[in-house]
Every structure is written in structure tokens, then in C-alpha cells.
Design an enzyme around this catalytic site. Sequence first.
Site, PDB file in Angstrom:
ATOM      1  N   HIS A 159       0.856  -1.185   0.000  1.00 10.20           N
ATOM      2  CA  HIS A 159       0.000   0.000   0.000  1.00 10.20           C
ATOM      3  C   HIS A 159       0.890   1.232   0.000  1.00 10.20           C
ATOM      4  CE1 HIS A 159      -3.418   2.615   0.919  1.00 10.20           C
ATOM      5  NE2 HIS A 159      -2.575   3.260   1.696  1.00 10.20           N
ATOM      6  N   ASP A 195     -15.463   1.581   7.281  1.00 12.24           N
ATOM      7  CA  ASP A 195     -14.487   2.604   6.897  1.00 12.24           C
ATOM      8  C   ASP A 195     -15.144   3.676   6.039  1.00 12.24           C
ATOM      9  OD1 ASP A 195     -11.731   3.668   6.726  1.00 12.24           O
ATOM     10  OD2 ASP A 195     -12.017   3.277   4.597  1.00 12.24           O
ATOM     11  N   ARG A 212     -15.225  11.486   9.381  1.00 15.44           N
ATOM     12  CA  ARG A 212     -13.938  12.121   9.693  1.00 15.44           C
ATOM     13  C   ARG A 212     -13.718  13.341   8.796  1.00 15.44           C
ATOM     14  NH1 ARG A 212      -9.945   7.502   8.571  1.00 15.44           N
ATOM     15  NH2 ARG A 212      -8.399   9.113   8.876  1.00 15.44           N
ATOM     16  N   SER A 219      -7.907   2.423   9.142  1.00 16.18           N
ATOM     17  CA  SER A 219      -8.609   2.569   7.866  1.00 16.18           C
ATOM     18  C   SER A 219      -7.852   1.840   6.758  1.00 16.18           C
ATOM     19  CB  SER A 219      -8.752   4.066   7.549  1.00 16.18           C
ATOM     20  OG  SER A 219      -9.085   4.266   6.214  1.00 16.18           O
ATOM     21  N   LYS A 234      -8.776  -2.455   5.278  1.00 10.31           N
ATOM     22  CA  LYS A 234      -9.151  -2.729   3.886  1.00 10.31           C
ATOM     23  C   LYS A 234      -8.206  -3.761   3.281  1.00 10.31           C
ATOM     24  CE  LYS A 234      -9.401   1.723   3.352  1.00 10.31           C
ATOM     25  NZ  LYS A 234      -9.434   3.103   2.914  1.00 10.31           N
TER      26      LYS A 234
HETATM   27  N1  URA Z   1      -6.167   6.534   3.228  1.00  8.96           N
HETATM   28  C1  URA Z   1      -7.099   5.710   3.772  1.00  8.96           C
HETATM   29  O1  URA Z   1      -7.454   4.695   3.182  1.00  8.96           O
HETATM   30  N2  URA Z   1      -7.617   6.044   4.961  1.00  8.96           N
HETATM   31  C2  URA Z   1      -7.257   7.138   5.655  1.00  8.96           C
HETATM   32  O2  URA Z   1      -7.757   7.341   6.722  1.00  8.96           O
HETATM   33  C3  URA Z   1      -6.299   7.992   5.079  1.00  8.96           C
HETATM   34  C4  URA Z   1      -5.776   7.672   3.861  1.00  8.96           C
END
Ligand code: URA
Length: 436
Positions: free
Chosen positions: A82, A161, A168, A183, A187
Site C-alpha cells: 500500500h 471505513d 472524519r 482505515s 481494507k
Molecule cells: N487513506 C485511507 O485509506 N484512509 C485514511 O484514513 C487515510 C488515507
Amino acid sequence: MRMTDLILKKRNGAHLTEEEISFLIKGYVAEEIPPYQISAWLMAVFFKGMSFEETGYLTRAMIASGKVFDLSSLGGPLVDKHSTGGVGDKVSLILAPLAAACGVQVPMMSGRALGHTGGTLDKLDSIPGYQSVISEELFRKGLKEIGFAMTGQSKDVVPADRLMYALRDVTGTVESVPLITASIMSKKFAEGAQSLIFDVKCGAGAFMKTPEAAEELAVSLVETGRSLDRKIVAVITNMDEPLGRKVGNFLEVEESLACLRGEGPEDLMEVTLRLTAWMVVAGGIVPTVEEALDLCKARLADGSAMEKFLENVELQGGDRKALLERENKARPLFYKDITAREEGYVQSIDSYALGLAGIPLGVGRNKTEDSVEPLVGYELMKKKGDSLLKGETLVRIWAESESALKSIEGQVRGAYSIAAEKPTTTPMILKEIKAL
Ligand code: URA
């Protein structure tokens, strides 16, 4: 359990238990806890933080809120990467086939361009015929037969999320390190990865602008991963200027092909090789990163990484022949060279400014509904530390209209900073933090 007590507990700086965090996430997704109470809790987390164990509990509760891909029957090792996002960041396009050629399975679920950063799916969609969003069945077939496949994030994965990120966004709590950690990690693990390598970008064009901020996120990702018994490596990489020399959807596919032939620009090759090598180590293929680097270089040299890329193009409906025929030829109608007005050295290239200028050009988009242009973008003839003569081209802008070129010319020139002295170089790999 009462949500009010959990808000008070976090407001007073205490740690929540796994049962309390699970109650909160389940209640929110089931609409039993109202958004205003979750908002208050998010703000308390923003100010009081969370321990790595708590962040792990949050990650687990978020994973459990939706569909979880179990890819373990494919044999593995399943390792994904990621990136926190940068400009010219086409690493995924090179790393996935390269890691696959080394024996890792890479279940890559990516996003689209938004704001100043590009998106892997938009880059892949610029390949003639390519379907960047595929069925689960085809995704599994690609993983089993080729070792990697590319697709979009499923809507069913981690619904908590999506709900919480929207909250948020409007409550000033996006920039909370534990919330970002949970977050991102939830995923990736829900999508089937067993181990994760993070590219935490640091610099003007990155989400994390300073080394301190990048390290805080990197440590949080690694330590939260450790608390979940996962193998994690976070590599902090330099994003003071765009990565590589091409920015734009098809332009970045072209540069990825060059890298897969072992002929890519040095900065991009270095970052890609290092991240891929850690995937190979995390996957247990070889024990050290030095051996993994040698293996990656061998898989580039023998053409097997390139072959994996082209096999994936065919699996996902793309036309291998048309792609290679278009390479370095497919360009939009209009271009403009931005030339140096004085001699000297490039001191820096503001990747954030270039990324933003790419939106009206069609490299990226402001809103998720906007469309992008496959062929537009930038070819950076000069990068940081390169010497310049007056009149030499700094960057060529490719556009689909004269008006788009005109509208961003000044912004692109302004992204380059030039002075008489040669600047000191910054390494591409700034720091590595590991839980293996
Ligand atoms: N990318 C994400 O997937 N979540 C966040 O909270 C910030 C950046």
C-alpha cells in the site's frame, strides 16, 4: 454498554477494550449509535490517541463489518503493498508482476485518481481493452495462474471505513494516525493479504509532509500489524519530486514497461526494487532483503516479470500487441515545452503543484464522478540536480486542447525551482521499520 461511557473513557485518555471497540463499530454500522456520538469519539481519539493494541482492535472490528476475502486456498504467500500516494507513483504496475515472478501472490485492489495523486485503476484503463475492475472469479484465476491480478476495491469490504471516513472528513478528524492506520490496514487485510509492505511517502507531494509525520505513521502501521501477528514492513520514501520521469495515465504505463525491461529511471527502480524485495522476504521466499533484491533483478533480467505483466494484460481483456505498438507513440494532439529562462540546476520540483495542475489537464480528477484522459500528462526532461542551459526543456506537457495547455502553463513552470548551485541529493529510501 453505553456509548456515552466510551466517549468519556476516551476523552479522559483511557484505553478501550476489544469488546468496547467492537460494540462501537457494530453499533455505528447497524445505525444503533448515532453519528454525533461517533463524531465525539473520533475527536476524543484525535486528541488522546490510541495504543497500538487498541488500533489493532479497531482494525479487527472494521474488518468484521463487511466481506472478507479468504484467498488462502490459492496457496500464497499473499503479500500486498500500500502506498500513501504520490505523484508519478506507478510502483504497483511494476511491483505486482515482479513480486509474482519471484513467487509471491499479490491480490492488488487499488483506487482511482483523486486530487493531486494518480490512481492505479486509471493507469491500467489506459491500456487498450483492459478491464481494471473484474469479477472475483477472474481475480482468483489471475492470482492462481499468474500470481497477481488487479481490481477495484469491493463496495462490500469494510463498510465501517466508508461510513467513518465520511464522518472524519466533516469533523476535522482525518489526520489522526490511529484512525488512518485502522482505515488502511482493515481494507488491505479484508481483501485477502496476509502480510503487507507500506510505502509511506514523505515530502511536498505526500500526505505526510515531514520525516517525523511519516515515521509516526510508519511506526503505527508496523506496531499495529505486530499486535495483529502480521508481517509488516514500512519503507519511508522520498516524495520531494515526482517519481520517475513520466506523469499521466498511459505515460506511466510506458514508464512501467521500461522498468520491467530493467531500463527505468533510477529513483523509480530503486523504490520499486526495495518494496518488492521486502514483499519477497515477507512472503518467506528468501530470508534477507539482499537476496530478495538479487532475485528481483534476476526476474527483470530474464524477462519473466515483463511476461507476467503482459499475461495479466491479456487475462484482463487488454491487447498485448496494441499496447506494445502504442508504447512511446500514442500522444495527444497538443504539447508545450516549458524551457529554462536561465542556466543553473533544478533545486526541486513541487510535485503537489504538478499534481494539481494535472487535474484540469485530465491526468486526475476533483470528484469521483469526473472522467480522466488516458494520454495527457508530463514528461519531465529535467529533475532535481540536473544542470540546465538557458532554453533547454524542463518538462513537456501533453494535452487534449490548447486551452488546457494554456490554463496550466504558469503553474507547471512555477513548480520548478532553479538556482546556480547544484543541490544536495536526498536518498530515495529514508527509513525502514519492520515487524517480520
Ligand atoms: N487513506 C485511507 O485509506 N484512509 C485514511 O484514513 C487515510 C488515507
